[in-house]
Design an enzyme around this catalytic site. Structure first.
Site, PDB file in Angstrom:
ATOM      1  N   ARG A 107       0.648  -1.371  -0.172  1.00 29.10           N
ATOM      2  CA  ARG A 107      -0.360   0.172   0.146  1.00 29.10           C
ATOM      3  C   ARG A 107       0.897   0.660  -0.029  1.00 29.10           C
ATOM      4  NH1 ARG A 107      -2.432   3.984   0.216  1.00 29.10           N
ATOM      5  NH2 ARG A 107      -4.568   4.529   0.842  1.00 29.10           N
ATOM      6  N   ARG A 139      -0.747  -5.902   4.659  1.00 27.37           N
ATOM      7  CA  ARG A 139      -0.521  -4.995   3.577  1.00 27.37           C
ATOM      8  C   ARG A 139       1.188  -4.138   4.013  1.00 27.37           C
ATOM      9  NH1 ARG A 139      -4.859  -1.495   1.407  1.00 27.37           N
ATOM     10  NH2 ARG A 139      -5.258  -0.539   3.216  1.00 27.37           N
ATOM     11  N   GLU A 180     -11.346   5.496  -4.420  1.00 29.96           N
ATOM     12  CA  GLU A 180     -11.985   3.767  -4.911  1.00 29.96           C
ATOM     13  C   GLU A 180     -12.679   3.501  -6.256  1.00 29.96           C
ATOM     14  OE1 GLU A 180     -10.763   1.898  -1.663  1.00 29.96           O
ATOM     15  OE2 GLU A 180     -10.950   3.384  -1.018  1.00 29.96           O
TER      16      GLU A 180
END
Length: 207
Positions: free
Chosen positions: A80, A148, A88
């Site tokens: 990330r 992540r 999004e």
């Protein structure tokens, strides 16, 4: 003749003063970590990378504008991108996350989703199947709550290191995701300049 000689002397003296003053100006900038770079994204980040934990890997998949999979030493890392947030594409956007410089929120969720796809396409163009440098920040956690990795991704372009996270901000594909990380002030400056110039998604109007 005398007047002409005086004028020539005045011009020469003026040029000497100008040259001296220019030599005193520092066109580079520095942050609290002591490494120097020019403004905007094409910074000399060599010192930053060298003094931070970093790895080389190949980008094998782009999930969206701010999330990628990188193969590192035979392992697959989900990364990330630290300090940035692109709209999004897999779920509905929050209409109160992206604010113009005047404080107006971008409430058009369809518009935001379109820019989410544009951010993904930009990431695919710049990163997919390319060798990159993954750099961890000294102030930010190494992983988020989803497991992540949180990191910067650097591209080596003709021996000039480019911070891809910062590129997303420069071209108006992302906003700064507020958290603790070393380059936050610089990222906010880049975001502000993109907003001032209505670059990318910041060119939205509710009229």
């Amino acid at each position: 003749m005398i007047r002409g000689r005086i004028m020539r002397k005045f011009l020469i003296l003026s040029m000497l003063i100008f040259t001296t003053l220019c030599g005193c100006v520092d066109f580079s900038s520095s942050n609290s970590n002591g490494y120097y770079h020019d403004s905007w994204s094409y910074n000399n980040y060599t010192s930053f990378v060298d003094t931070h934990e970093h790895y080389y890997g190949k980008v094998v998949k782009v999930v969206d504008g701010d999330t990628v999979y990188v193969e590192v030493n035979g392992e697959l890392w989900k990364i990330r991108l630290l300090g940035v947030d692109t709209p999004e594409i897999h779920k509905r956007n929050n209409p109160y996350e992206y604010y113009l410089l005047n404080g107006t929120p971008i409430t058009d969720t369809k518009y935001l989703k379109e820019w989410g796809y544009k951010a993904k396409h930009f990431a695919e163009k710049e990163l997919k199947n390319k060798t990159v440098i993954i750099v961890f920040d000294n102030e930010a956690p190494k992983k988020d709550k989803y497991g992540r990795y949180l990191a910067y991704i650097f591209i080596n372009n003709s021996n000039n290191l480019i911070n891809f996270n910062e590129e997303l901000l420069k071209y108006g594909y992302a906003r700064v995701y507020i958290s603790n990380f070393e380059l936050k002030d610089e990222f906010l400056n880049v975001e502000r300049e993109a907003k001032e110039n209505r670059v990318g998604l910041w060119n939205w109007s509710n009229n």
